[in-house]
Design a protein around this motif. Structure first.
Motif, mmCIF file in Angstrom:
data_model
loop_
_atom_site.group_PDB
_atom_site.id
_atom_site.type_symbol
_atom_site.label_atom_id
_atom_site.label_comp_id
_atom_site.label_asym_id
_atom_site.label_seq_id
_atom_site.Cartn_x
_atom_site.Cartn_y
_atom_site.Cartn_z
ATOM 1 N N GLU A 55 0.793 -1.228 0.000
ATOM 2 C CA GLU A 55 0.000 0.000 0.000
ATOM 3 C C GLU A 55 0.829 1.283 0.000
ATOM 4 O O GLU A 55 0.308 2.363 -0.295
ATOM 5 C CB GLU A 55 -0.960 -0.004 1.195
ATOM 6 N N VAL A 82 -0.316 5.304 -0.341
ATOM 7 C CA VAL A 82 -0.480 6.097 0.876
ATOM 8 C C VAL A 82 0.507 7.251 0.944
ATOM 9 O O VAL A 82 0.129 8.377 1.263
ATOM 10 C CB VAL A 82 -0.372 5.206 2.128
ATOM 11 N N ILE A 83 1.782 6.974 0.660
ATOM 12 C CA ILE A 83 2.792 8.026 0.809
ATOM 13 C C ILE A 83 3.501 8.394 -0.487
ATOM 14 O O ILE A 83 4.368 9.252 -0.485
ATOM 15 C CB ILE A 83 3.826 7.664 1.901
ATOM 16 N N TRP A 108 -10.418 5.167 0.731
ATOM 17 C CA TRP A 108 -9.195 5.527 1.445
ATOM 18 C C TRP A 108 -9.243 5.033 2.889
ATOM 19 O O TRP A 108 -8.213 4.712 3.478
ATOM 20 C CB TRP A 108 -8.940 7.028 1.400
ATOM 21 N N LEU A 145 -7.975 1.575 2.852
ATOM 22 C CA LEU A 145 -6.530 1.552 2.635
ATOM 23 C C LEU A 145 -5.793 1.966 3.911
ATOM 24 O O LEU A 145 -4.756 1.384 4.253
ATOM 25 C CB LEU A 145 -6.160 2.475 1.470
ATOM 26 N N ALA A 146 -6.327 2.939 4.641
ATOM 27 C CA ALA A 146 -5.731 3.350 5.916
ATOM 28 C C ALA A 146 -5.777 2.197 6.917
ATOM 29 O O ALA A 146 -4.811 1.967 7.660
ATOM 30 C CB ALA A 146 -6.454 4.581 6.465
ATOM 31 N N SER A 159 -3.028 -0.179 6.032
ATOM 32 C CA SER A 159 -1.731 0.372 6.394
ATOM 33 C C SER A 159 -1.477 0.254 7.894
ATOM 34 O O SER A 159 -0.377 -0.111 8.325
ATOM 35 C CB SER A 159 -1.650 1.837 5.954
#
Length: 149
Positions: free
Chosen positions: A83, A87-88, A124, A127-128, A131
């Motif tokens: 991911e 994410v970053i 999102w 996805l968070a 993570s």
């Protein structure tokens, strides 16, 4: 190793691991775009330094996740990862991943990840969640490396 049917892989992922806890709409959007692949022991899925890619899930078998010099942790069926580029926005993969045994993987290419998240920004949240879950796995692996023999 006999290749796993896509429908069997999708059925497994819908019931186990990160995808199984997402909303039905998000799960369907991801499932429609997943690509299922088989690997032999030692096959590299990706290397540290490779260009960014999408998400990966272990469907059957197992993987080693590590640096260029040592394995850091193992992944078993139901584990999702990859991911960080989403994410970053890192420009390269930070770890290497290889099949530790005959393994079936599912992947969601980066462009498909971005398309799903663009169409449904509530994705999102999922996805968070992934993570954060992987952060716990990483901290556990680090802790295990600190244990003395």
């Amino acid at each position: 190793m006999k290749a796993m049917r896509r429908t069997d892989a999708l059925g497994f992922l819908a019931k186990r691991g990160w995808l199984s806890i997402t909303s039905p709409e998000f799960r369907e959007a991801v499932s429609e775009r997943l690509v299922v692949r088989s690997y032999k022991p030692g096959d590299v899925i990706y290397r540290a330094g490779d260009p960014p890619g999408g998400l990966w899930a272990v469907v059957h078998g197992g993987i080693e996740i590590g640096s260029a010099t040592q394995a850091m942790t193992f992944g078993r069926p139901g584990m999702w990862f990859g991911e960080a580029p989403l994410v970053i926005g890192i420009p390269t993969r930070q770890v290497s991943v290889a099949a530790a045994q005959p393994t079936t993987m599912a992947t969601l290419p980066l462009a498909d990840c971005r398309a799903i998240l663009g169409a449904d920004p509530s994705g999102w949240r999922w996805l968070a969640f992934l993570s954060c879950a992987l952060q716990v796995i990483t901290l556990d692996a680090f802790k295990d490396q600190l244990l003395r023999d």
